[in-house]
Design an enzyme around this catalytic site. Structure first.
Site, PDB file in Angstrom:
ATOM      1  N   LYS A 251     -41.826  28.828   9.412  1.00  0.00           N
ATOM      2  CA  LYS A 251     -42.884  28.969   8.416  1.00  0.00           C
ATOM      3  C   LYS A 251     -43.924  29.959   8.920  1.00  0.00           C
ATOM      4  CE  LYS A 251     -41.401  25.934   5.432  1.00  0.00           C
ATOM      5  NZ  LYS A 251     -41.107  26.267   4.033  1.00  0.00           N
TER       6      LYS A 251
ATOM      7  N   ASP B 252     -40.571  32.291   6.321  1.00  0.00           N
ATOM      8  CA  ASP B 252     -40.941  31.772   4.998  1.00  0.00           C
ATOM      9  C   ASP B 252     -42.464  31.748   4.859  1.00  0.00           C
ATOM     10  OD1 ASP B 252     -41.303  30.416   2.657  1.00  0.00           O
ATOM     11  OD2 ASP B 252     -40.134  28.655   3.211  1.00  0.00           O
TER      12      ASP B 252
ATOM     13  N   GLU C 184     -38.978  34.974   3.000  1.00  0.00           N
ATOM     14  CA  GLU C 184     -38.954  34.074   1.834  1.00  0.00           C
ATOM     15  C   GLU C 184     -40.333  33.948   1.205  1.00  0.00           C
ATOM     16  OE1 GLU C 184     -36.768  30.551   2.749  1.00  0.00           O
ATOM     17  OE2 GLU C 184     -37.745  29.338   1.213  1.00  0.00           O
TER      18      GLU C 184
ATOM     19  N   GLU D 243     -37.607  28.831  -5.111  1.00  0.00           N
ATOM     20  CA  GLU D 243     -37.959  27.409  -5.101  1.00  0.00           C
ATOM     21  C   GLU D 243     -39.080  27.086  -6.078  1.00  0.00           C
ATOM     22  OE1 GLU D 243     -39.439  27.513  -0.851  1.00  0.00           O
ATOM     23  OE2 GLU D 243     -40.730  25.944  -1.589  1.00  0.00           O
TER      24      GLU D 243
ATOM     25  N   ASP E  33     -33.404  25.906  -7.286  1.00  0.00           N
ATOM     26  CA  ASP E  33     -33.361  24.504  -6.856  1.00  0.00           C
ATOM     27  C   ASP E  33     -33.128  23.625  -8.085  1.00  0.00           C
ATOM     28  OD1 ASP E  33     -33.916  21.889  -6.019  1.00  0.00           O
ATOM     29  OD2 ASP E  33     -35.411  22.555  -4.565  1.00  0.00           O
TER      30      ASP E  33
ATOM     31  N   HIS F 153     -32.807  26.340  -2.433  1.00  0.00           N
ATOM     32  CA  HIS F 153     -33.856  25.516  -1.832  1.00  0.00           C
ATOM     33  C   HIS F 153     -33.465  24.066  -2.096  1.00  0.00           C
ATOM     34  CE1 HIS F 153     -37.706  23.233  -2.073  1.00  0.00           C
ATOM     35  NE2 HIS F 153     -37.971  23.922  -0.986  1.00  0.00           N
TER      36      HIS F 153
END
Lengths: 411, 411
Positions: free
Chosen positions: A219, A248, A274, A300, A323, A350
């Site tokens: 992250k 991400d 991401e 997502e 997702d 996701h």
């Protein structure tokens, strides 16, 4: 052939799972609680359809409350009759003349739609006493397409084109079924949550590699770019040059920031970056892709097939992370996977469902649609709560065997 | 200078107004109930801030339930201190780390945000005992901009650019204040609801023209293009060549249909064609505008500034119909109006509020931002329920004089 399985009652639950010690944290979702709005379809035959929508806790009751409005469209229906032309019911629910104003096709009511739609597919597979992936890969193209709604996509993909596309892929299905024995490759999202210390990240990478994972995600999206860069370098250093690593940002950069930081992350050879910026901002992603030769993953937070269509048309997306517990369930997930196939963009979901449903859907996408079998995200934090939790061996999802889509939660 | 006005309590109401005899009907919203999720800010000073979000009835409770989650961010605050840097509070509410998942920035939670934000602006104006338009046009550029959130728009418009833009428009303000005496021109949406018969439409046009309206709108988007064409010709015939007429498809065409039908409607010289296809589909609107030289109006279902930014960047929109009871209230409405001014696209709001709030906002847009004073939609069906209903004389909105933003509903 299954017996008549009639939906006698539609019920909704609000279930929440607080996470501990920074698990699940990212640059914007700093205090996550994982939660499901659960739709249950009750029958007289002992089968129970269980569908999920995923949220981060607060407001999950809004989604479970909205399930009741949509449930009336499936109540009293026989599941096999319902699924024979489910695309029509899908559109009726999606375009409810009053509820539609609350989206359209996004936000709380669309999450509720996901739960209801997923419960229908779960019950359908259970009524045949087979896992969802098996039901889906055995469906003839026309029957599969009957479960989809093509509205607002006809400029790119018509019903007949979809049938032709599926037919053209049928000859390779036997070969592609090898994935059922091999297991679908997973990647580990839990090594690098935002609130984890550098030491925790280091330990987690080593543990993930010991468990057989060769792909993992960090992250980023910090207010301080230096922290992102330092931790990204750490992951590359510990995981090694051969590891597949992703970063991400969870939408936390505006376009100028995204351009600047992606340029700095690029030398670390990320497999993707991401959600670099706002999930509605197609144009910003296009400009980022023009400025920096980075592979963008997103989806997502993309709520429906129309916005996915625009992203695919724009050419800026390298990995489609749709997702099935965000869009309108399995039906819209399949529709978006078809659109994605048309644009040759792989689907790497996701997993708001922790992979429970998506382990079925990626097998189907690969075997029936000839999507490449790339990677399925793995998040372990809710494993103890599912009746049939995902089973990962040497970094690969083992093919699920229980009837349905693996969504039952322990009582 | 007003006294200290502290928000002691945040309350939410769910109020619904069934409509009769086809009023409010369009191609997709066939059975409308007009409804407001109402946010009330209670103080000790006798002032009460009242903010609205608009829905079509079913599910309105989801929005009023969501108000409580956001209300905690303003509870206990002194209104003038709160509004001194309201942009920060706006972003905090918009990016609540848990609730954000339910959008982000769209659907039920964003509608709730509209109600809370609008209640804050209403209370702010009431605390000064002046109407909202007056408060807004008297604000220095920097103070106005402090109420806005520029996140995800910096690639197009920064805070400093916005201040400079407003400063550059200040010299013409005195001249543009003439609109306060003239009244803002209205147009009548109620002549041509979808379920009205041809005879009703004919009668309504004649009555509207007798009342001084020279602009009016017909609902199209029928499953049968013939019905749309026939009724569009009827409106042009009855209203005459000099009338300003618009056609509103309420998103009911896919792109191929929109291209075909817009070509047929074009010879009737519509001022605009409204919502020709799905409100998320920027690319389809671009292609329509390329294929048919029609002026496109949209915005009533566009949830936030990011998607408006993309529509404006694409160049396909001729009229921006942002609605302050759909986007995040007055704050985001002003932000979107600034973006629209940058792209020279006029703002002609959709009025989920029946014009009660927007009569203030279009005066502000014209006087402070130099947006042209084109037209404000008029929908009469809820007039009896407001304490200070809009007052239209000879087709022009008379400038409201009561303190606040005219949102109080009768008890």
């Amino acid at each position: 052939m299954s017996n008549s399985v009639v939906i006698k009652k539609v019920m909704a639950d609000d279930v929440r799972f607080p996470l501990k010690n920074g698990a699940g944290s990212d640059a914007i979702h700093t205090t996550p609680t994982y939660a499901y709005a659960v739709c249950k379809l009750i029958t007289d035959n002992g089968y129970e359809g269980v569908g999920l929508a995923f949220t981060l806790g607060e407001g999950n009751n809004l989604v479970s409350d909205a399930i009741a409005y949509l449930g009336k469209h499936v109540q009293g229906k026989e599941i096999n009759e319902l699924m024979a032309d489910f695309g029509k019911t899908y559109r009726t629910m999606m375009d409810d003349p009053n509820l539609r104003w609350l989206g359209p096709h996004k936000g709380v009511v669309h999450l509720a739609l996901a739960a209801v739609v997923n419960a229908c597919y779960d019950l359908w597979a259970k009524s045949h006493e087979i896992p969802l992936w098996q039901l889906l890969i055995d469906l003839p193209p026309e029957k599969l397409v009957n479960t989809l709604d093509f509205s607002y996509c006809e400029d790119i993909l018509t019903r007949n084109e979809a049938i032709a596309m599926l037919q053209s892929k049928s000859s390779g299905k036997v070969r592609r079924k090898k994935i059922l024995e091999l297991g679908y490759p997973g990647y580990d999202t839990s090594i690098g949550w935002f609130n984890y210390s550098d030491e925790q990240v280091t330990d987690n990478i080593r543990r993930a590699m010991d468990m057989g994972f060769t792909a993992m995600k960090l992250k980023v999206g910090s207010a301080m770019a230096e922290r992102d860069i330092r931790r990204a370098k750490l992951v590359r250093e510990i995981a090694g040059d051969d590891a597949t690593i992703m970063f991400d940002a969870n939408q936390q950069w505006n376009l100028p920031q995204a351009i600047a930081i992606c340029k700095e992350l690029l030398p670390l050879n990320p497999y993707w970056i991401e959600e670099p910026t706002h999930p509605d901002d197609v144009e910003a992603h296009v400009r980022l892709a023009q400025e920096v030769p980075v592979k963008i993953a997103l989806g997502e937070h993309v709520p429906n097939k129309v916005i996915f269509k625009n992203f695919l048309q724009s050419g800026c997306v390298s990995f489609n992370q749709v997702d099935a517990v965000r869009v309108g369930g399995v039906s819209e997930f399949i529709m978006i996977s078809l659109l994605s196939k048309k644009f040759n963009v792989p689907v790497v979901p996701h997993v708001g469902d922790m992979g429970q449903i998506h382990q079925h859907l990626v097998l189907f996408n690969h075997i029936t649609m000839d999507h490449p079998a790339l990677l399925l995200e793995h998040i372990p934090h809710l494993k103890d709560y599912f009746v049939h939790p995902v089973n990962i061996v040497e970094g690969r999802y083992q093919t699920p065997q229980a009837p349905g889509m693996s969504t039952e939660l322990k009582g």
